[in-house]
Design a protein around this motif. Sequence first.
Motif, PDB file in Angstrom:
ATOM      1  N   ALA A 209      44.982  43.511 -43.726  1.00  0.00           N
ATOM      2  CA  ALA A 209      44.501  44.121 -42.500  1.00  0.00           C
ATOM      3  C   ALA A 209      43.378  43.250 -41.949  1.00  0.00           C
ATOM      4  CB  ALA A 209      43.999  45.525 -42.783  1.00  0.00           C
ATOM      5  N   PRO A 210      43.145  43.297 -40.629  1.00  0.00           N
ATOM      6  CA  PRO A 210      42.155  42.391 -40.015  1.00  0.00           C
ATOM      7  C   PRO A 210      40.787  42.419 -40.680  1.00  0.00           C
ATOM      8  CG  PRO A 210      43.418  43.495 -38.332  1.00  0.00           C
ATOM      9  CD  PRO A 210      43.818  44.125 -39.628  1.00  0.00           C
TER      10      PRO A 210
ATOM     11  N   ALA B  83      39.188  50.111 -36.852  1.00  0.00           N
ATOM     12  CA  ALA B  83      39.897  50.536 -35.646  1.00  0.00           C
ATOM     13  C   ALA B  83      39.105  50.237 -34.374  1.00  0.00           C
ATOM     14  CB  ALA B  83      40.215  52.027 -35.734  1.00  0.00           C
ATOM     15  N   LYS B  84      37.759  50.285 -34.462  1.00  0.00           N
ATOM     16  CA  LYS B  84      36.925  50.077 -33.282  1.00  0.00           C
ATOM     17  C   LYS B  84      36.682  48.611 -32.958  1.00  0.00           C
ATOM     18  CE  LYS B  84      34.123  54.326 -33.465  1.00  0.00           C
ATOM     19  NZ  LYS B  84      32.736  54.841 -33.589  1.00  0.00           N
TER      20      LYS B  84
ATOM     21  N   PHE C  47      37.213  40.018 -33.746  1.00  0.00           N
ATOM     22  CA  PHE C  47      36.133  41.013 -33.800  1.00  0.00           C
ATOM     23  C   PHE C  47      35.606  41.142 -32.383  1.00  0.00           C
ATOM     24  CE2 PHE C  47      31.606  42.056 -34.086  1.00  0.00           C
ATOM     25  CZ  PHE C  47      31.652  43.198 -34.879  1.00  0.00           C
ATOM     26  N   LYS C  48      35.567  42.354 -31.853  1.00  0.00           N
ATOM     27  CA  LYS C  48      35.263  42.538 -30.436  1.00  0.00           C
ATOM     28  C   LYS C  48      34.253  43.656 -30.217  1.00  0.00           C
ATOM     29  CE  LYS C  48      37.682  43.096 -25.983  1.00  0.00           C
ATOM     30  NZ  LYS C  48      39.021  43.239 -25.356  1.00  0.00           N
ATOM     31  N   VAL C  49      33.289  43.375 -29.345  1.00  0.00           N
ATOM     32  CA  VAL C  49      32.302  44.370 -28.925  1.00  0.00           C
ATOM     33  C   VAL C  49      32.419  44.547 -27.420  1.00  0.00           C
ATOM     34  CG1 VAL C  49      29.845  44.965 -28.787  1.00  0.00           C
ATOM     35  CG2 VAL C  49      30.729  43.793 -30.815  1.00  0.00           C
ATOM     36  N   THR C  50      32.415  45.801 -26.967  1.00  0.00           N
ATOM     37  CA  THR C  50      32.525  46.104 -25.545  1.00  0.00           C
ATOM     38  C   THR C  50      31.402  47.059 -25.134  1.00  0.00           C
ATOM     39  OG1 THR C  50      33.916  48.071 -25.853  1.00  0.00           O
ATOM     40  CG2 THR C  50      35.038  45.933 -25.746  1.00  0.00           C
ATOM     41  N   ASN C  51      31.343  47.361 -23.852  1.00  0.00           N
ATOM     42  CA  ASN C  51      30.362  48.349 -23.394  1.00  0.00           C
ATOM     43  C   ASN C  51      30.608  49.713 -24.025  1.00  0.00           C
ATOM     44  OD1 ASN C  51      28.557  46.983 -21.637  1.00  0.00           O
ATOM     45  ND2 ASN C  51      30.151  46.856 -20.083  1.00  0.00           N
ATOM     46  N   ASP C  52      31.856  49.985 -24.374  1.00  0.00           N
ATOM     47  CA  ASP C  52      32.192  51.284 -24.938  1.00  0.00           C
ATOM     48  C   ASP C  52      31.710  51.447 -26.373  1.00  0.00           C
ATOM     49  OD1 ASP C  52      33.464  52.070 -22.600  1.00  0.00           O
ATOM     50  OD2 ASP C  52      35.416  51.286 -23.246  1.00  0.00           O
ATOM     51  N   ASN C  53      31.639  50.348 -27.132  1.00  0.00           N
ATOM     52  CA  ASN C  53      31.241  50.504 -28.536  1.00  0.00           C
ATOM     53  C   ASN C  53      29.934  49.802 -28.887  1.00  0.00           C
ATOM     54  OD1 ASN C  53      31.859  47.749 -28.832  1.00  0.00           O
ATOM     55  ND2 ASN C  53      33.861  48.132 -29.763  1.00  0.00           N
ATOM     56  N   VAL C  54      29.236  49.236 -27.883  1.00  0.00           N
ATOM     57  CA  VAL C  54      28.027  48.476 -28.189  1.00  0.00           C
ATOM     58  C   VAL C  54      26.916  49.351 -28.776  1.00  0.00           C
ATOM     59  CG1 VAL C  54      27.063  48.674 -25.849  1.00  0.00           C
ATOM     60  CG2 VAL C  54      26.389  46.752 -27.315  1.00  0.00           C
ATOM     61  N   LYS C  55      26.789  50.596 -28.314  1.00  0.00           N
ATOM     62  CA  LYS C  55      25.757  51.468 -28.879  1.00  0.00           C
ATOM     63  C   LYS C  55      26.042  51.735 -30.350  1.00  0.00           C
ATOM     64  CE  LYS C  55      24.177  53.894 -24.723  1.00  0.00           C
ATOM     65  NZ  LYS C  55      23.931  55.219 -24.098  1.00  0.00           N
ATOM     66  N   ASP C  56      27.290  52.001 -30.650  1.00  0.00           N
ATOM     67  CA  ASP C  56      27.669  52.222 -32.045  1.00  0.00           C
ATOM     68  C   ASP C  56      27.458  50.949 -32.854  1.00  0.00           C
ATOM     69  OD1 ASP C  56      29.194  53.865 -34.167  1.00  0.00           O
ATOM     70  OD2 ASP C  56      30.372  52.014 -34.050  1.00  0.00           O
TER      71      ASP C  56
END
Length: 364
Positions: free
Chosen positions: A29-30, A188-189, A213-222
Amino acid sequence: MKKRWGLSAAALLLTAAVILPGCANKQEAPKEALKSAAIKATTLKSYEMKSKVVINNLTIDAPAGGETDATTAQVLSMLKNADISVEGVYQAEPLQTELTMVLNLKGDMTMSFNIPMVMTGEKMYIKIPSIPFLPLPESIVGKFVELDPKELAEQGGTDWNPAAMDTQKMQKLSNEVLNTLMGEYDEAKYFSDIKLKDAGLPEGVEAEQVVQFKVTNDNVKDALTVLVNNALPKIIDILGKEEYKGMLNIDAADLSKAKEELKSSESRKEFDKDLADLGKYLTINQFHLNTAINKDNYPVYQDLLMDFKVNDPDKGENVGLSVSASSQYSKINEKQTFKIGIPKGEDVITLEELQQQFSSLGTY
């Protein structure tokens, strides 16, 4: 988020992009693939590498400031589209590394610097480049300055720490830190497999798996919450291990203090407040790190794209930065060919001789 946490996280992850050598089985898995990377990387005994960092865009919008504005504009002009590339060869036994760094600046003051470097277990050699705005004597341009870390430490009144030159142990530390960091993030995130045809791999790069591995505005706080609450305390514990403390010359009391500050109610309150306001200060346009792995479970190519904006509405300042970076590894664990070799004889000058040359110019 008052810029601090957003920029710190970006810098940490950019560092990961440059120093993350690893592996993965194509059936993994990744997330597990990248966690395995840290373990496999400790078997690297030699390799050739090519890395490049390009500043695609850099903008600073700030209130008018006269002369400061003109200086800032000049700096931005030089840095926009500037790039740094490094090509080199590494072997662990006997320890020898040679790197050639090329810095290209753009804009009205276009210039290029080519700086070869050689490192062994005891010495470092840096070739003196020809610099347009610093007219150095022809007698030293092109020669290698020999640096002895032990002598430099003694001159600075500190004890020489030979462990600081232990590249294998430093690599092990880097892998352990990155393994811990990546291990805290939800698969998953943040993690995914990229199809080879969509990965944009350079010609000649053969891979079996590409992990993103990716970070977006949707998960940056997490992402920042995981970094501060979960990863950093564990990373501090790693730095406090006996095998690394001596190498890094870290005071255990300083590490303990840093960990206490992370847990303190005041720090937690400030962090929570900054996190709640993050959307006012940080916008992530793109942020991803791709790692390509070959059939032998070694990394052969990595690329990073980081594009974000940091705003300070209180001061009316806005900073935009877009950076792309890549690293490519080849001839892994093979016998290496060193093009520069270890400088000697008339090709070498001491640091004292270089200082004397600068003194004669009235610039040292």
